[in-house]
Design an enzyme around this catalytic site. Structure first.
Site, PDB file in Angstrom:
ATOM      1  N   ARG A 152     -16.676  18.925 -43.897  1.00  0.00           N
ATOM      2  CA  ARG A 152     -17.896  19.717 -44.435  1.00  0.00           C
ATOM      3  C   ARG A 152     -18.667  20.084 -43.105  1.00  0.00           C
ATOM      4  O   ARG A 152     -19.493  20.829 -43.114  1.00  0.00           O
ATOM      5  CB  ARG A 152     -18.568  18.803 -45.293  1.00  0.00           C
ATOM      6  CG  ARG A 152     -18.323  18.622 -46.711  1.00  0.00           C
ATOM      7  CD  ARG A 152     -19.633  19.432 -47.527  1.00  0.00           C
ATOM      8  NE  ARG A 152     -20.861  18.765 -47.636  1.00  0.00           N
ATOM      9  CZ  ARG A 152     -21.277  18.080 -48.646  1.00  0.00           C
ATOM     10  NH1 ARG A 152     -20.279  17.924 -49.743  1.00  0.00           N
ATOM     11  NH2 ARG A 152     -22.506  17.440 -48.741  1.00  0.00           N
ATOM     12  N   SER A 203     -25.828  26.515 -56.685  1.00  0.00           N
ATOM     13  CA  SER A 203     -26.938  27.330 -56.017  1.00  0.00           C
ATOM     14  C   SER A 203     -27.275  28.661 -56.423  1.00  0.00           C
ATOM     15  O   SER A 203     -28.224  29.003 -56.715  1.00  0.00           O
ATOM     16  CB  SER A 203     -26.970  27.296 -54.516  1.00  0.00           C
ATOM     17  OG  SER A 203     -26.210  25.887 -54.101  1.00  0.00           O
ATOM     18  N   ARG A 261     -29.602  18.153 -53.572  1.00  0.00           N
ATOM     19  CA  ARG A 261     -29.186  18.778 -54.718  1.00  0.00           C
ATOM     20  C   ARG A 261     -30.447  18.225 -55.780  1.00  0.00           C
ATOM     21  O   ARG A 261     -30.820  17.141 -55.555  1.00  0.00           O
ATOM     22  CB  ARG A 261     -27.756  17.932 -55.263  1.00  0.00           C
ATOM     23  CG  ARG A 261     -26.853  18.027 -54.196  1.00  0.00           C
ATOM     24  CD  ARG A 261     -25.297  17.934 -54.926  1.00  0.00           C
ATOM     25  NE  ARG A 261     -24.476  17.696 -53.932  1.00  0.00           N
ATOM     26  CZ  ARG A 261     -23.454  18.709 -53.767  1.00  0.00           C
ATOM     27  NH1 ARG A 261     -23.561  20.011 -54.353  1.00  0.00           N
ATOM     28  NH2 ARG A 261     -22.559  18.465 -52.666  1.00  0.00           N
ATOM     29  N   LYS A 309      15.814  14.037 -46.040  1.00  0.00           N
ATOM     30  CA  LYS A 309      14.423  13.999 -45.535  1.00  0.00           C
ATOM     31  C   LYS A 309      13.726  12.797 -45.423  1.00  0.00           C
ATOM     32  O   LYS A 309      13.705  12.139 -46.375  1.00  0.00           O
ATOM     33  CB  LYS A 309      13.859  14.984 -46.615  1.00  0.00           C
ATOM     34  CG  LYS A 309      12.719  15.780 -46.357  1.00  0.00           C
ATOM     35  CD  LYS A 309      12.123  16.486 -47.407  1.00  0.00           C
ATOM     36  CE  LYS A 309      12.026  17.848 -47.098  1.00  0.00           C
ATOM     37  NZ  LYS A 309      11.186  18.878 -47.492  1.00  0.00           N
ATOM     38  N   ASP A 321     -15.802  24.799 -50.820  1.00  0.00           N
ATOM     39  CA  ASP A 321     -14.763  24.610 -51.934  1.00  0.00           C
ATOM     40  C   ASP A 321     -14.284  26.051 -52.159  1.00  0.00           C
ATOM     41  O   ASP A 321     -13.323  26.174 -53.102  1.00  0.00           O
ATOM     42  CB  ASP A 321     -15.581  24.270 -53.236  1.00  0.00           C
ATOM     43  CG  ASP A 321     -15.862  22.735 -53.051  1.00  0.00           C
ATOM     44  OD1 ASP A 321     -15.147  22.243 -52.164  1.00  0.00           O
ATOM     45  OD2 ASP A 321     -16.470  22.179 -53.731  1.00  0.00           O
ATOM     46  N   ARG A 373      18.909  13.935 -49.644  1.00  0.00           N
ATOM     47  CA  ARG A 373      19.431  15.285 -48.675  1.00  0.00           C
ATOM     48  C   ARG A 373      19.074  14.934 -47.205  1.00  0.00           C
ATOM     49  O   ARG A 373      19.319  15.654 -46.634  1.00  0.00           O
ATOM     50  CB  ARG A 373      18.563  16.512 -49.113  1.00  0.00           C
ATOM     51  CG  ARG A 373      19.339  17.161 -50.154  1.00  0.00           C
ATOM     52  CD  ARG A 373      18.846  18.745 -50.389  1.00  0.00           C
ATOM     53  NE  ARG A 373      17.619  18.889 -49.672  1.00  0.00           N
ATOM     54  CZ  ARG A 373      16.520  19.057 -50.244  1.00  0.00           C
ATOM     55  NH1 ARG A 373      16.294  19.020 -51.668  1.00  0.00           N
ATOM     56  NH2 ARG A 373      15.449  19.459 -49.356  1.00  0.00           N
TER      57      ARG A 373
HETATM   58  P1  ADP Z   1     -23.102  23.859 -54.819  1.00  0.00           P
HETATM   59  O1  ADP Z   1     -24.151  25.050 -54.663  1.00  0.00           O
HETATM   60  O2  ADP Z   1     -22.539  23.640 -53.402  1.00  0.00           O
HETATM   61  O3  ADP Z   1     -22.235  24.165 -55.997  1.00  0.00           O
HETATM   62  P2  ADP Z   1     -24.329  22.227 -56.766  1.00  0.00           P
HETATM   63  O4  ADP Z   1     -23.682  22.349 -57.936  1.00  0.00           O
HETATM   64  O5  ADP Z   1     -24.866  20.806 -56.411  1.00  0.00           O
HETATM   65  O6  ADP Z   1     -24.040  22.681 -55.160  1.00  0.00           O
HETATM   66  O7  ADP Z   1     -25.758  23.057 -56.786  1.00  0.00           O
HETATM   67  C1  ADP Z   1     -26.970  23.051 -56.054  1.00  0.00           C
HETATM   68  C2  ADP Z   1     -28.202  23.193 -56.798  1.00  0.00           C
HETATM   69  O8  ADP Z   1     -28.385  24.307 -57.540  1.00  0.00           O
HETATM   70  C3  ADP Z   1     -28.376  22.047 -57.676  1.00  0.00           C
HETATM   71  O9  ADP Z   1     -28.594  20.744 -57.192  1.00  0.00           O
HETATM   72  C4  ADP Z   1     -29.517  22.524 -58.610  1.00  0.00           C
HETATM   73  O10 ADP Z   1     -30.779  22.185 -58.033  1.00  0.00           O
HETATM   74  C5  ADP Z   1     -29.340  23.942 -58.712  1.00  0.00           C
HETATM   75  N1  ADP Z   1     -28.387  24.490 -59.781  1.00  0.00           N
HETATM   76  C6  ADP Z   1     -26.927  24.148 -60.274  1.00  0.00           C
HETATM   77  N2  ADP Z   1     -26.574  24.459 -61.432  1.00  0.00           N
HETATM   78  C7  ADP Z   1     -27.787  24.929 -61.963  1.00  0.00           C
HETATM   79  C8  ADP Z   1     -28.133  25.510 -63.312  1.00  0.00           C
HETATM   80  N3  ADP Z   1     -27.362  25.699 -63.966  1.00  0.00           N
HETATM   81  N4  ADP Z   1     -29.425  25.912 -63.330  1.00  0.00           N
HETATM   82  C9  ADP Z   1     -30.257  25.578 -62.486  1.00  0.00           C
HETATM   83  N5  ADP Z   1     -30.154  25.412 -61.387  1.00  0.00           N
HETATM   84  C10 ADP Z   1     -28.864  24.790 -60.870  1.00  0.00           C
HETATM   85  O1  F6P Z   2     -19.250  21.201 -52.140  1.00  0.00           O
HETATM   86  C1  F6P Z   2     -18.192  20.713 -51.479  1.00  0.00           C
HETATM   87  C2  F6P Z   2     -18.040  19.144 -52.079  1.00  0.00           C
HETATM   88  O2  F6P Z   2     -17.302  18.614 -50.785  1.00  0.00           O
HETATM   89  C3  F6P Z   2     -16.886  18.963 -52.996  1.00  0.00           C
HETATM   90  O3  F6P Z   2     -15.791  19.187 -52.657  1.00  0.00           O
HETATM   91  C4  F6P Z   2     -17.265  17.666 -53.271  1.00  0.00           C
HETATM   92  O4  F6P Z   2     -16.796  17.403 -54.621  1.00  0.00           O
HETATM   93  C5  F6P Z   2     -18.725  17.486 -53.117  1.00  0.00           C
HETATM   94  O5  F6P Z   2     -19.067  18.355 -52.320  1.00  0.00           O
HETATM   95  C6  F6P Z   2     -19.152  16.217 -52.564  1.00  0.00           C
HETATM   96  O6  F6P Z   2     -20.366  16.267 -52.269  1.00  0.00           O
HETATM   97  P1  F6P Z   2     -21.662  15.202 -52.201  1.00  0.00           P
HETATM   98  O7  F6P Z   2     -20.927  13.855 -51.980  1.00  0.00           O
HETATM   99  O8  F6P Z   2     -22.500  15.759 -51.023  1.00  0.00           O
HETATM  100  O9  F6P Z   2     -22.155  15.261 -53.624  1.00  0.00           O
END
Ligand code: ADP
Ligand code: F6P
Length: 320
Positions: free
Chosen positions: A253, A105, A72, A214, A128, A212
């Protein structure tokens, strides 16, 4: 289009490897060069780029996780970080980027496209299932089946000990897993962050069920729907049944992807390369009414995916 870059970002999801394999093999089939970017957007910013050949993706279709790793990366949310990432894309002569990941992402991919004009295609992959524009993300089916297997086992203890179980599944912000697995497991109650619930009504329903005859109940709740232990204590106090909480966590996951997740990943990976070859600039591959399609990346990023209320209502009917 001569050279494609592929990365995985956000939470890992079973089937990401199958998608990487499909991207690499389809690119090579059509005579394109393909490079893998390691560790998501952080690796992109740090120029962690490596060539991918046919054998680099051998023996991974059945493996969970992602061979490209994922991180992330907060820096990509800043203009400075995005500019750094674009520089690396240009330095490596990458003229099309495929980003495999969840809603975050895809936001990252959109930001890179908007700041540079470089063509990007997103492949929805997240347990998710929270990506707008597609019925299904890679990994969701696997996570649901993993959770279902666990819940079925827990039900044996619930029945034998005449207990109420609260089973917490993943979904910090969204309840798609809870809804799907709750229905499949025959849960008496499903709690998700998108729908407000009344603890009084839950206790009343459990009490009526107990009156009931259960003797056990299953509550499936998304991790973002509240504090499972506090809810458990209140149920114990008001309903008088023994309550246990079980948090399924990260087992959801990982693991080998189901055939559905793998086939979806194969189709999504190949379709993403096709979109770039056709000159598309900013799209996601998607599944609509069971058929492959594509949707504008911006449209996918702009709206929050809606919960299927029919499933929620159906569970309420079937669990009276
Ligand atoms: P997922 O893709 O599983 O939803 P995240 O929400 O952590 O996971 O997003 C993954 C990565 O995408 C983030 O760590 C960041 O680098 C990038 N990202 C997320 N939101 C934004 C945004 N609004 N603008 C630019 N990059 C973003
Ligand atoms: O993207 C799936 C997910 O498992 C979410 O349901 C959860 O909130 C999050 O990722 C937790 O991810 P991490 O612990 O890697 O930040």
């Amino acid at each position: 289009m001569k050279k494609i870059g592929v990365l995985t970002a956000g939470g890992d999801a079973p089937g990401m490897n199958a998608a990487i394999r499909a991207v690499v093999r389809t690119s090579i089939y059509y005579g394109l060069k393909v490079v893998g970017i390691e560790r998501g957007y952080e690796g992109l910013i740090n120029n962690e780029v490596r060539p991918m050949d046919l054998s680099s993706v051998s023996g991974i279709i059945n493996k969970g996780g992602t061979i490209l790793k994922t991180v992330r990366c907060e820096e990509l949310k800043t203009t400075r970080g995005q500019k750094k990432a674009v520089k690396v894309l240009k330095r490596n002569n990458i003229d099309g980027l495929i980003a495999i990941g969840g809603d975050g992402s895809l936001q990252g991919a959109l930001a890179l496209h908007e700041i540079s004009g470089i063509p990007v295609v997103g492949i929805p992959a997240s347990i998710d299932n929270d990506v707008t524009g597609t019925e299904m993300t890679i990994g969701f089916d696997t996570a649901v089946n993993t959770a279902l297997e666990a819940i079925d086992k827990i039900r044996d203890t619930a029945t034998s000990h005449e207990r109420t179980f609260i089973i917490e599944v993943m979904g910090r912000e969204r309840g798609f897993i809870a809804l799907e697995v709750g229905l499949a497991a025959g849960a008496e109650i499903i709690l998700i962050p998108e729908i407000k619930y009344s603890l009084d009504k839950i206790c009343q329903k459990l009490k009526e069920g107990r009156d009931r005859g259960k003797s056990s109940s299953i509550i499936v709740m998304a991790e973002g729907a509240g504090n499972s232990f506090a809810i458990g204590e209140q149920i114990e106090e008001y309903v008088g049944t023994e309550v246990r909480v079980s948090i399924l966590g990260y087992v959801q996951r990982g693991g080998s992807p189901t055939s559905f997740s793998r086939v979806l990943a194969c189709k999504f990976g190949a379709a993403a390369v096709d979109l770039l070859r056709k000159g598309e600039k900013s799209k996601i591959v998607a599944l609509k009414k069971g058929k492959m399609t594509s949707v504008s990346l911006k449209a996918a990023c702009m709206k929050k995916k809606e919960i299927n209320m029919d499933l929620y209502k159906l569970d309420a009917i079937l669990s009276i």
